[in-house]
Write a protein that holds these residues in place. Structure first.
Motif, mmCIF file in Angstrom:
data_model
loop_
_atom_site.group_PDB
_atom_site.id
_atom_site.type_symbol
_atom_site.label_atom_id
_atom_site.label_comp_id
_atom_site.label_asym_id
_atom_site.label_seq_id
_atom_site.Cartn_x
_atom_site.Cartn_y
_atom_site.Cartn_z
ATOM 1 N N THR A 130 -0.445 -28.241 -13.129
ATOM 2 C CA THR A 130 -1.737 -28.704 -13.652
ATOM 3 C C THR A 130 -1.652 -29.030 -15.133
ATOM 4 O OG1 THR A 130 -2.550 -26.499 -14.266
ATOM 5 C CG2 THR A 130 -2.970 -27.251 -11.989
ATOM 6 N N GLY A 131 -0.655 -28.475 -15.831
ATOM 7 C CA GLY A 131 -0.536 -28.715 -17.263
ATOM 8 C C GLY A 131 -1.715 -28.204 -18.057
ATOM 9 N N ALA A 132 -2.346 -27.124 -17.604
ATOM 10 C CA ALA A 132 -3.577 -26.641 -18.226
ATOM 11 C C ALA A 132 -3.325 -26.008 -19.587
ATOM 12 C CB ALA A 132 -4.260 -25.640 -17.301
ATOM 13 N N GLU A 133 -4.367 -25.991 -20.408
ATOM 14 C CA GLU A 133 -4.344 -25.275 -21.676
ATOM 15 C C GLU A 133 -4.744 -23.818 -21.496
ATOM 16 O OE1 GLU A 133 -6.086 -27.401 -25.159
ATOM 17 O OE2 GLU A 133 -6.689 -28.853 -23.627
ATOM 18 N N VAL A 134 -5.595 -23.554 -20.514
ATOM 19 C CA VAL A 134 -6.092 -22.199 -20.255
ATOM 20 C C VAL A 134 -5.838 -21.857 -18.798
ATOM 21 C CG1 VAL A 134 -8.089 -20.660 -20.302
ATOM 22 C CG2 VAL A 134 -7.908 -22.490 -21.997
ATOM 23 N N PHE A 135 -5.277 -20.669 -18.578
ATOM 24 C CA PHE A 135 -5.063 -20.157 -17.218
ATOM 25 C C PHE A 135 -6.014 -18.982 -17.021
ATOM 26 C CE2 PHE A 135 -1.293 -22.439 -18.406
ATOM 27 C CZ PHE A 135 -1.024 -23.196 -17.281
ATOM 28 N N HIS A 136 -6.929 -19.159 -16.076
ATOM 29 C CA HIS A 136 -8.058 -18.246 -15.882
ATOM 30 C C HIS A 136 -7.818 -17.439 -14.613
ATOM 31 C CE1 HIS A 136 -12.605 -17.695 -16.575
ATOM 32 N NE2 HIS A 136 -12.294 -16.890 -15.567
ATOM 33 N N SER A 137 -7.503 -16.169 -14.788
ATOM 34 C CA SER A 137 -7.179 -15.271 -13.671
ATOM 35 C C SER A 137 -8.442 -14.603 -13.155
ATOM 36 C CB SER A 137 -6.190 -14.203 -14.155
ATOM 37 O OG SER A 137 -6.177 -13.092 -13.286
ATOM 38 N N HIS A 138 -8.712 -14.778 -11.868
ATOM 39 C CA HIS A 138 -9.841 -14.107 -11.233
ATOM 40 C C HIS A 138 -9.332 -12.846 -10.536
ATOM 41 C CE1 HIS A 138 -13.052 -16.993 -12.013
ATOM 42 N NE2 HIS A 138 -12.147 -17.944 -11.838
ATOM 43 N N ASP A 139 -9.482 -11.718 -11.202
ATOM 44 C CA ASP A 139 -9.107 -10.385 -10.730
ATOM 45 C C ASP A 139 -7.617 -10.106 -10.907
ATOM 46 O OD1 ASP A 139 -11.144 -8.574 -10.139
ATOM 47 O OD2 ASP A 139 -11.673 -9.626 -8.310
ATOM 48 N N LEU A 140 -7.290 -8.829 -10.717
ATOM 49 C CA LEU A 140 -5.960 -8.332 -11.058
ATOM 50 C C LEU A 140 -4.859 -8.974 -10.219
ATOM 51 C CD1 LEU A 140 -4.137 -6.386 -12.617
ATOM 52 C CD2 LEU A 140 -4.747 -4.587 -10.972
ATOM 53 N N ASP A 141 -5.157 -9.332 -8.969
ATOM 54 C CA ASP A 141 -4.093 -9.854 -8.101
ATOM 55 C C ASP A 141 -3.602 -11.244 -8.511
ATOM 56 O OD1 ASP A 141 -6.464 -11.017 -7.322
ATOM 57 O OD2 ASP A 141 -6.177 -10.715 -5.167
ATOM 58 N N THR A 142 -4.307 -11.921 -9.397
ATOM 59 C CA THR A 142 -3.824 -13.213 -9.900
ATOM 60 C C THR A 142 -3.397 -13.135 -11.367
ATOM 61 O OG1 THR A 142 -6.004 -14.010 -10.629
ATOM 62 C CG2 THR A 142 -5.387 -14.416 -8.328
ATOM 63 N N LEU A 143 -3.507 -11.959 -11.973
ATOM 64 C CA LEU A 143 -3.175 -11.834 -13.396
ATOM 65 C C LEU A 143 -1.694 -12.114 -13.684
ATOM 66 C CD1 LEU A 143 -4.138 -11.185 -16.242
ATOM 67 C CD2 LEU A 143 -3.833 -8.751 -15.739
ATOM 68 N N PRO A 144 -0.733 -11.605 -12.885
ATOM 69 C CA PRO A 144 0.675 -11.863 -13.211
ATOM 70 C C PRO A 144 1.033 -13.344 -13.228
ATOM 71 C CG PRO A 144 0.496 -10.067 -11.626
ATOM 72 C CD PRO A 144 -0.855 -10.684 -11.737
ATOM 73 N N VAL A 145 0.570 -14.105 -12.232
ATOM 74 C CA VAL A 145 0.952 -15.517 -12.172
ATOM 75 C C VAL A 145 0.285 -16.308 -13.292
ATOM 76 C CG1 VAL A 145 -0.847 -16.189 -10.514
ATOM 77 C CG2 VAL A 145 1.264 -17.502 -10.639
ATOM 78 N N CYS A 146 -0.952 -15.983 -13.628
ATOM 79 C CA CYS A 146 -1.609 -16.676 -14.742
ATOM 80 C C CYS A 146 -0.939 -16.322 -16.066
ATOM 81 C CB CYS A 146 -3.090 -16.316 -14.786
ATOM 82 S SG CYS A 146 -4.087 -17.149 -13.524
ATOM 83 N N ALA A 147 -0.536 -15.060 -16.213
ATOM 84 C CA ALA A 147 0.162 -14.656 -17.436
ATOM 85 C C ALA A 147 1.490 -15.386 -17.563
ATOM 86 C CB ALA A 147 0.374 -13.147 -17.439
ATOM 87 N N ALA A 148 2.216 -15.513 -16.447
ATOM 88 C CA ALA A 148 3.500 -16.230 -16.475
ATOM 89 C C ALA A 148 3.301 -17.691 -16.844
ATOM 90 C CB ALA A 148 4.187 -16.109 -15.120
ATOM 91 N N ALA A 149 2.263 -18.313 -16.264
ATOM 92 C CA ALA A 149 2.004 -19.727 -16.571
ATOM 93 C C ALA A 149 1.634 -19.906 -18.042
ATOM 94 C CB ALA A 149 0.891 -20.247 -15.670
ATOM 95 N N ALA A 150 0.795 -19.001 -18.559
ATOM 96 C CA ALA A 150 0.405 -19.097 -19.965
ATOM 97 C C ALA A 150 1.610 -18.903 -20.879
ATOM 98 C CB ALA A 150 -0.677 -18.064 -20.270
#
Length: 443
Positions: A130-150
């Protein structure tokens, strides 16, 4: 900077914000409200979510790009086939190693971990695309992948904590000990690194601050409903909720049918209300694995209590408005419940319904402040039944409580107020002025 990427079907799309949720989007009102709000702020948004039956893997919803990523990939199928062939091999060592792995007590944990890592890798690949500027994690189960992308893109990370995940009944009862430890480490490590943290209730925000004093915020973005015009009751909808004959007083519970939400006690209360012109309707997904419907059948409550299938969040207001009273009976079986402010509370209020509610801190504070319902002991069926009788027996009092709730919801508890906080968060993250979102929600 807005980056270009390609959706699952190969079309070019633009994203400034990438949201990830491990849920089906059709029934996730909060994610849809936030995405629509960001869109009205002039930002391009991609939501990555679970697949839905009958829905395409890639589509545009409300001017928001939606990608539904399959939970099982070709790699997993190939590995399973390879393991099967190894176990059938007569040459000895490899066969014994595979057999030993499959009978190992850690097999379930390792299998789930492997499956989770494969899925996280697929999510990460689509998030990066997506080439996003902001990675928005909805709840703990998506936090690792959003953190990695950021981290990989030098982007911003938002941790939107819908729940006190580590203190929820689902986590405590349904998650194995190794995964509980893993998730605890994950939140301890990543949450303090997030550029913005969002909580849903004041109580949960306070607990998160105690747990992670070095964490940003959290900012409070309550899950209020969008402002909608008051709707008339529909006779057809009332009949679907069990009001086969009028006059009839319809009590409504809407949301997940899960344990520790007072629903087993509600079934017992229903048995105490036989013979009265009342009906109880439960609308939502059954997460009890059949326990609650089976218990209702055992108690022979079909003449009083009706189960209604879940509906898309956009269709729910019409059902809510056609009832006469809302039910909210969470039990304080975990901190997540104790400090909850479910969106159903404000949806009932927005529809002008009085509420029979549990006496938990955050919920009872709203009900007492606005005199919009009666409080009961959600662990005591007799208390629940008594509260329901009192509301049904006093139509004028019920109408007054309903109006009190509606006026409070209209003035204080609309999504527009939450959207303004979200606007401030994103202006801070992106370092530029953004248009103010107008009133509205998920359209």
């Amino acid at each position: 900077m807005v980056c270009r990427s390609r959706s699952l079907d190969g079309r070019e799309c633009r994203s400034e914000v990438c949201m990830i949720v491990k849920n089906q989007l059709w029934n996730d009102a909060r994610v849809k409200k936030e995405a629509s709000t960001l869109k009205r702020m002039g930002l391009s948004v991609t939501i990555i979510a679970y697949p839905e039956e009958g829905r395409p893997e890639s589509e545009v919803w409300n001017n928001v790009q939606v990608l539904r990523v399959p939970r099982s990939g070709a790699l997993k199928a190939r590995l399973r086939k390879a393991l099967d062939s190894c176990e059938e091999d007569d040459r000895g060592l490899l066969r014994r190693m595979v057999a030993a792995l499959r009978h190992n007590p850690m097999k379930k944990f390792l299998g789930l971990l492997f499956h989770s890592l494969l899925y996280q890798a697929r999510l990460l690949r689509h998030a990066l695309a997506t080439g996003a500027e902001v990675f928005h994690s909805h709840d703990l189960d998506t936090l690792p992948v959003c953190a990695a992308a950021a981290f990989l893109t030098s982007g911003k990370l938002v941790y939107d904590s819908h729940e006190l995940w580590l203190e929820s009944r689902r986590h405590l009862l349904e998650t194995s000990r190794p995964f509980r430890v893993l998730e605890k480490w994950t939140e301890e490590l990543i949450a303090p690194l997030a550029d913005a943290v969002i909580a849903v209730t004041p109580g949960r925000a306070g607990i998160m601050r105690e747990m992670y004093p070095d964490m940003a915020g959290p900012d409070l973005v309550p899950n209020y409903p969008p402002m909608i015009p008051r709707m008339k009751k529909s006779g057809e909808v009332r009949r679907s909720l069990g009001a086969w004959e009028e006059p009839c007083f319809v009590f409504l519970y809407q949301g997940i049918l899960g344990l520790h939400r007072g629903l087993e006690e509600l079934v017992d209360a229903a048995a105490m209300l036989r013979g009265l012109p009342v009906r109880i309707a439960l609308v939502g997904h059954d997460r009890s694995r059949g326990v609650i419907p089976e218990y209702a059948a055992e108690r022979m409550t079909a003449d009083v209590l009706t189960f209604h299938p879940p509906v898309p969040s956009e269709d729910l207001p019409g059902i809510t408005a056609s009832a006469d009273c809302g039910l909210l009976l969470f039990q304080g079986s975990c901190l997540n419940h104790t400090y909850s402010l479910p969106n159903k509370l404000f949806e009932y209020m927005m529809a002008g319904l009085p509420i029979v509610a549990c006496d938990l801190p955050e919920i009872s504070a709203v009900v007492r402040r606005h005199r919009c319902g009666v409080l009961v002991d959600a662990g005591d069926p007799a208390s629940i039944a008594d509260g329901m009788r009192r509301v049904a027996a006093d139509p004028a009092g019920a109408a007054e409580m309903g109006m009190n709730g509606y006026l409070a919801a209209r003035d204080l508890y609309t999504w527009h107020n939450s959207a303004l906080t979200l606007h401030g968060i994103y202006q801070r993250l992106l370092g530029r002025r953004l248009p103010l979102p107008g009133p509205g929600g998920a359209e």
